[in-house]
Enzyme design. Structure first.
Site, mmCIF file in Angstrom:
data_model
loop_
_atom_site.group_PDB
_atom_site.id
_atom_site.type_symbol
_atom_site.label_atom_id
_atom_site.label_comp_id
_atom_site.label_asym_id
_atom_site.label_seq_id
_atom_site.Cartn_x
_atom_site.Cartn_y
_atom_site.Cartn_z
ATOM 1 N N ASP A 12 12.849 -13.860 56.552
ATOM 2 C CA ASP A 12 12.152 -14.301 57.760
ATOM 3 C C ASP A 12 11.424 -13.078 58.321
ATOM 4 O OD1 ASP A 12 11.368 -15.797 60.026
ATOM 5 O OD2 ASP A 12 13.137 -15.133 61.130
ATOM 6 N N GLU A 72 9.150 -16.918 54.511
ATOM 7 C CA GLU A 72 8.554 -17.878 55.438
ATOM 8 C C GLU A 72 7.121 -17.474 55.748
ATOM 9 O OE1 GLU A 72 9.110 -19.611 59.968
ATOM 10 O OE2 GLU A 72 10.791 -18.601 59.011
ATOM 11 N N ASP A 144 17.335 -14.604 63.339
ATOM 12 C CA ASP A 144 16.537 -14.132 62.201
ATOM 13 C C ASP A 144 17.295 -14.313 60.889
ATOM 14 O OD1 ASP A 144 14.350 -13.132 63.829
ATOM 15 O OD2 ASP A 144 15.711 -11.522 64.417
#
Length: 176
Positions: A12, A72, A144
């Protein structure tokens, strides 16, 4: 049928905190390996921050030996300066596993939410709850890290779907 386990790192991207999560997937079975965040110092130069993120991710990859990576995709931010900095951090998230020789997949945030929660507009708390449900041994101490595990879960699920479609299409070609 016993399928070989594949170790996946989900990432992420973030400039301050870059979440990472490692799982193993064997067929539809998912196992938690580890998760956490790589941090950069807010007062440091952008180059120093990106370097810290890069070194941190390479360390995680070296320690946990994933076989594939998933990152992502970032959504477009209204603030161009923030979007640019986040894009640079995302570049680190893409290049670190690539330099380690891992194939890297990218997934949109809405697809990750849809895959893990069932709703493409899910809140972070919903994602964390479903990650904990899907990976009961997970210990995500930050959003996160939970998001990174969700990225890895998405890759595992979609990877399996693609493999199934590929095998079905090759079977249909053989029967013609």
């Amino acid at each position: 049928m016993n399928r070989a386990a594949i170790r996946i790192i989900g990432i992420d991207p973030g400039l301050r905190n870059m979440g990472w999560g490692v799982i193993e997937a064997s067929g539809s079975r998912l196992s938690f390996i580890a998760c956490g965040s790589v941090h950069s110092q807010a007062g440091s130069s952008l180059a120093e921050r990106l370097c810290a993120l890069h070194e941190g991710l390479l360390g995680v990859i070296a320690d946990l030996s994933p076989m594939e990576a998933a990152v992502e995709e970032t959504f477009v931010n209204c603030d161009p300066q923030s979007a640019l900095k986040l894009g640079q951090a995302r570049g680190v998230a893409l290049v670190a596993p690539a330099l380690a020789g891992l194939p890297v997949a990218e997934y949109a945030a809405n697809l990750i939410k849809k895959t893990v929660v069932g709703n493409g507009h899910a809140e972070k708390a919903q994602i964390a709850m479903m990650v904990k449900f899907l990976l009961p041994m997970s210990e995500a101490k930050s959003a996160d890290a939970a998001d990174a595990l969700a990225v890895a879960i998405t890759h595992a699920q979609l990877r399996a779907s693609r493999a199934l479609l590929k095998s079905v299409s090759s079977m249909s070609v053989q029967t013609r």
